[in-house]
Design a protein around this motif. Sequence first.
Motif, PDB file in Angstrom:
ATOM      1  N   ALA A   1      -9.183  -7.658  -3.579  1.00  0.00           N
ATOM      2  CA  ALA A   1     -10.421  -6.179  -4.129  1.00  0.00           C
ATOM      3  C   ALA A   1      -9.412  -5.304  -3.484  1.00  0.00           C
ATOM      4  O   ALA A   1      -9.496  -4.599  -3.125  1.00  0.00           O
ATOM      5  CB  ALA A   1     -12.060  -6.829  -3.935  1.00  0.00           C
ATOM      6  N   ILE A   2      -9.259  -4.793  -4.943  1.00  0.00           N
ATOM      7  CA  ILE A   2      -8.812  -3.414  -5.082  1.00  0.00           C
ATOM      8  C   ILE A   2      -9.349  -2.164  -5.337  1.00  0.00           C
ATOM      9  O   ILE A   2     -10.010  -2.075  -6.079  1.00  0.00           O
ATOM     10  CB  ILE A   2      -6.590  -3.349  -5.564  1.00  0.00           C
ATOM     11  CG1 ILE A   2      -6.445  -4.511  -5.706  1.00  0.00           C
ATOM     12  CG2 ILE A   2      -6.547  -1.745  -5.068  1.00  0.00           C
ATOM     13  CD1 ILE A   2      -5.794  -4.149  -4.282  1.00  0.00           C
TER      14      ILE A   2
ATOM     15  N   ILE B   1      -6.514   4.685  -1.061  1.00  0.00           N
ATOM     16  CA  ILE B   1      -5.868   2.828  -1.281  1.00  0.00           C
ATOM     17  C   ILE B   1      -6.031   1.801  -0.682  1.00  0.00           C
ATOM     18  O   ILE B   1      -6.027   1.689   0.823  1.00  0.00           O
ATOM     19  CB  ILE B   1      -4.786   2.857  -1.752  1.00  0.00           C
ATOM     20  CG1 ILE B   1      -4.475   3.678  -2.737  1.00  0.00           C
ATOM     21  CG2 ILE B   1      -4.446   1.124  -2.497  1.00  0.00           C
ATOM     22  CD1 ILE B   1      -2.790   3.475  -3.152  1.00  0.00           C
ATOM     23  N   SER B   2      -7.327   0.947  -1.134  1.00  0.00           N
ATOM     24  CA  SER B   2      -7.603  -0.049   0.051  1.00  0.00           C
ATOM     25  C   SER B   2      -7.718  -1.462  -0.511  1.00  0.00           C
ATOM     26  O   SER B   2      -7.908  -1.774  -1.863  1.00  0.00           O
ATOM     27  CB  SER B   2      -9.291   0.095   0.919  1.00  0.00           C
ATOM     28  OG  SER B   2     -10.190  -0.249  -0.288  1.00  0.00           O
ATOM     29  N   ILE B   3      -7.616  -2.333   0.294  1.00  0.00           N
ATOM     30  CA  ILE B   3      -7.506  -3.573  -0.421  1.00  0.00           C
ATOM     31  C   ILE B   3      -8.165  -4.318   0.837  1.00  0.00           C
ATOM     32  O   ILE B   3      -7.949  -4.578   1.910  1.00  0.00           O
ATOM     33  CB  ILE B   3      -5.713  -4.271  -0.121  1.00  0.00           C
ATOM     34  CG1 ILE B   3      -6.220  -6.108   0.062  1.00  0.00           C
ATOM     35  CG2 ILE B   3      -5.207  -4.430   1.060  1.00  0.00           C
ATOM     36  CD1 ILE B   3      -4.555  -5.885  -1.029  1.00  0.00           C
TER      37      ILE B   3
ATOM     38  N   ILE C   1      -7.043 -10.066   4.885  1.00  0.00           N
ATOM     39  CA  ILE C   1      -6.399  -9.461   5.166  1.00  0.00           C
ATOM     40  C   ILE C   1      -7.706  -7.840   5.194  1.00  0.00           C
ATOM     41  O   ILE C   1      -7.922  -7.589   3.521  1.00  0.00           O
ATOM     42  CB  ILE C   1      -4.941  -8.364   5.783  1.00  0.00           C
ATOM     43  CG1 ILE C   1      -4.969  -9.581   6.040  1.00  0.00           C
ATOM     44  CG2 ILE C   1      -4.736  -6.983   5.382  1.00  0.00           C
ATOM     45  CD1 ILE C   1      -2.979  -9.165   5.778  1.00  0.00           C
ATOM     46  N   THR C   2      -7.975  -6.562   5.805  1.00  0.00           N
ATOM     47  CA  THR C   2      -8.499  -5.721   4.862  1.00  0.00           C
ATOM     48  C   THR C   2      -7.674  -4.502   5.594  1.00  0.00           C
ATOM     49  O   THR C   2      -7.434  -4.496   6.597  1.00  0.00           O
ATOM     50  CB  THR C   2     -10.252  -5.273   5.891  1.00  0.00           C
ATOM     51  OG1 THR C   2     -10.922  -6.660   5.228  1.00  0.00           O
ATOM     52  CG2 THR C   2     -11.141  -4.357   5.644  1.00  0.00           C
TER      53      THR C   2
ATOM     54  N   LEU D   1       1.131  -1.203   0.113  1.00  0.00           N
ATOM     55  CA  LEU D   1      -0.315  -0.154  -0.352  1.00  0.00           C
ATOM     56  C   LEU D   1       0.991   1.159  -0.287  1.00  0.00           C
ATOM     57  O   LEU D   1       0.662   2.420  -0.778  1.00  0.00           O
ATOM     58  CB  LEU D   1      -1.141   0.406   1.414  1.00  0.00           C
ATOM     59  CG  LEU D   1      -1.893  -1.097   1.253  1.00  0.00           C
ATOM     60  CD1 LEU D   1      -2.581  -1.531   2.632  1.00  0.00           C
ATOM     61  CD2 LEU D   1      -2.852  -0.725   0.083  1.00  0.00           C
ATOM     62  N   ARG D   2       2.000   1.151   1.053  1.00  0.00           N
ATOM     63  CA  ARG D   2       2.379   2.282   1.165  1.00  0.00           C
ATOM     64  C   ARG D   2       3.413   2.622  -0.317  1.00  0.00           C
ATOM     65  O   ARG D   2       4.367   3.604  -1.204  1.00  0.00           O
ATOM     66  CB  ARG D   2       3.373   2.225   2.035  1.00  0.00           C
ATOM     67  CG  ARG D   2       3.667   2.807   3.168  1.00  0.00           C
ATOM     68  CD  ARG D   2       4.485   2.486   4.369  1.00  0.00           C
ATOM     69  NE  ARG D   2       3.804   2.604   5.795  1.00  0.00           N
ATOM     70  CZ  ARG D   2       3.444   3.786   6.325  1.00  0.00           C
ATOM     71  NH1 ARG D   2       3.396   5.168   5.680  1.00  0.00           N
ATOM     72  NH2 ARG D   2       2.570   3.594   7.266  1.00  0.00           N
TER      73      ARG D   2
END
Length: 125
Positions: free
Chosen positions: A80-81, A68-70, A57-58, A32-33
């Motif tokens: 899912a992004i 930005i999420s996962i 993991i959420t 994510l970073r």
Amino acid sequence: MTESIPYNGQHILAELHDASGLADPAWIEHALRAAAEAAHATVIDVRLHAFGPGQGITGVALLAESHISIHSWPEHRYAAIDIFLCGHRCDPEAALATIARHLDARVENYRMIPRGYGVENNTTR
């Protein structure tokens, strides 16, 4: 009367398949970073919730430019992004490519949706 300046944002919804590292919180945070950096976005914070050893993991990277999420399902090698970035200098496709590379994943499909006022949107219901 103040004239409204158009707000521009891009929102990507993506499906990643054949991904690895989906149960590793440290690796997800790293991805994510790195995605935020590749997109020229500013990280405010990263929050993750791991559902237990070997489980999904959420996570979300809170950005000055949005997020930005996962959501991951390691048992299916699927994630899912969701990437929503504001402004002309940010590159959401670079963020997606970076996440996919870090997770050794295949981008099965994705949708880019223009967001904001002053932007013409197609409505899907």
